[in-house]
Design a protein around this motif. Structure first.
Motif, mmCIF file in Angstrom:
data_model
loop_
_atom_site.group_PDB
_atom_site.id
_atom_site.type_symbol
_atom_site.label_atom_id
_atom_site.label_comp_id
_atom_site.label_asym_id
_atom_site.label_seq_id
_atom_site.Cartn_x
_atom_site.Cartn_y
_atom_site.Cartn_z
ATOM 1 N N LYS A 4 44.445 32.559 31.196
ATOM 2 C CA LYS A 4 44.603 33.665 32.127
ATOM 3 C C LYS A 4 44.144 34.935 31.423
ATOM 4 O O LYS A 4 44.238 35.026 30.189
ATOM 5 N N GLY A 25 36.349 36.257 37.850
ATOM 6 C CA GLY A 25 37.317 36.088 38.926
ATOM 7 C C GLY A 25 37.244 37.198 39.944
ATOM 8 O O GLY A 25 36.630 38.246 39.717
ATOM 9 N N THR A 120 34.202 30.273 41.179
ATOM 10 C CA THR A 120 34.852 29.065 41.672
ATOM 11 C C THR A 120 34.532 27.955 40.673
ATOM 12 O O THR A 120 33.766 28.163 39.722
ATOM 13 N N ARG A 121 35.104 26.802 40.891
ATOM 14 C CA ARG A 121 34.805 25.675 39.992
ATOM 15 C C ARG A 121 33.315 25.349 39.995
ATOM 16 O O ARG A 121 32.765 24.861 39.009
ATOM 17 N N ILE A 139 39.904 33.158 33.372
ATOM 18 C CA ILE A 139 39.588 33.216 34.794
ATOM 19 C C ILE A 139 40.730 33.883 35.545
ATOM 20 O O ILE A 139 41.889 33.473 35.424
ATOM 21 N N TRP A 141 42.053 33.847 38.638
ATOM 22 C CA TRP A 141 42.190 33.230 39.957
ATOM 23 C C TRP A 141 43.065 34.126 40.833
ATOM 24 O O TRP A 141 43.967 34.805 40.321
#
Length: 347
Positions: A4, A25, A120-121, A139, A141
């Motif tokens: 994170k 992100g 995104t993935r 990332i 998210w």
């Protein structure tokens, strides 16, 4: 290992900087603060020289200049920080290969920082795996609604502010998922709290209502596929005494624009050129891309038609509740499953 942004920032206080970092992100505050933490750590380790390579719209960074920078010594310090900014999170073939070459044999005097606004993935690839192999990936998210109280409480603590659960929840409700607004409120609370613990009553007296309901955020919620936000914002606008005709101008413009983009996409046209022609900001383009994936061109045209009916209802020229019909149109824009709420909208 993927981190994170907050975890990455916490790790930067000790040890030598890694050769490369990727921070990406859709939460701009978290990406910005993690990148700032890398920059601060670089300065603390005597890295004062910094170069930035940016991507704007369809224009790629100057890959040749970046490759030359990888291989040339710094002018003012023994080590340098090179930043690569990728709003779309996609370096393309040339950029991806350049990053892989850098990671295969990273220069001892260069720290590479890559930031991306979209992730995104599917964005991950050989180039991001190469960065992870020699450095760190963080990332940002999107924070889920049930995670937001924890994020707010942790940020309050980091600023030296104590608050009970009810006070934290009220702040969460006020900022309505807007992390930038939350950061501003928390910084203000750090000045006003005077070291005391905040209960619900004190929190209400200190914070401003940052959950603004306006037509621009309403449209963004619909285009981004957030039906719950659409309903909530419409209820807020109605409670504040807004009139439907005052909202329709921007709604019509956005639906007409998206209908035109959908037709261009369907016939294989150049969406990037059309974005530029219509002066759609780079940061807004992913929103339109997501919306275009949800509906075919005929449906976008039907949405425009139904908004015309909303206007006639608001002016008394057609029976019906304009607020209800406006909500149904925007819910259908946000969620294909809600199309059934509209009559005579093509499937």
């Amino acid at each position: 290992m993927e981190l994170k942004p907050e975890q990455l920032a916490a790790q930067l206080g000790s040890g030598t900087l890694a050769p490369a970092y990727l921070i990406a992100g859709a939460e701009p505050l978290r990406v910005l603060e993690a990148a700032d933490a890398v920059r601060a750590a670089a300065r603390a380790q005597g890295i004062t020289e910094r170069e930035v390579f940016d991507s704007e719209g369809s224009r790629e960074p100057d890959w040749d200049a970046m490759a030359a920078s990888f291989g040339s010594p710094g002018l003012f310090s023994s080590r340098r920080l090179l930043e690569l900014r990728l709003p779309t999170g996609k370096p393309g073939k040339i950029g991806g290969e350049l990053i892989c070459r850098f990671c295969a044999d990273p220069p001892a005097d260069v720290v590479l920082l890559v930031t991306a606004g979209e992730w995104t993935r599917k964005h991950a690839g050989k180039w991001s795996a190469a960065i992870e192999g020699i450095g760190k990936i963080a990332i940002a998210w999107p924070i889920k609604p049930h995670e937001l109280p924890g994020w707010v409480e942790q940020r309050l603590r980091s600023r030296g502010v104590r608050a009970d659960a009810d006070a934290v929840q009220r702040l969460v409700e006020r900022i309505d998922g807007n992390l930038l607004a939350a950061a501003q409120e928390i910084d203000k609370l750090a000045l006003l709290a005077d070291g005391g613990s905040l209960d619900l009553a004190r929190m209400e007296s200190l914070v401003a209502d940052a959950a603004r309901y306006d037509v621009f955020r309403l449209i963004d919620a619909a285009m981004n596929g957030q039906p719950l936000q659409v309903s909530r914002m419409l209820a807020g606008l109605r409670a504040e005494g807004e009139a439907v005709p005052a909202l329709l101008g921007m709604v019509v413009i956005e639906l007409q624009r998206t209908a035109a983009l959908s037709r261009i996409k369907a016939r294989g046209g150049n969406l990037s050129a059309e974005f530029k022609a219509q002066r759609v900001w780079d940061s807004k383009q992913p929103m339109y891309q997501r919306a275009l994936q949800r509906h075919p061109p005929a449906r976008w045209d039907a949405f425009v038609s139904r908004i015309g009916a909303v206007d006639r209802m608001a002016k008394g020229r057609e029976p019906g509740d304009p607020w209800l019909m406006l909500e149904r149109v925007l819910l259908a824009v946000a969620d294909p499953a809600a199309v059934r709420l509209l009559v005579h909208v093509d499937a």
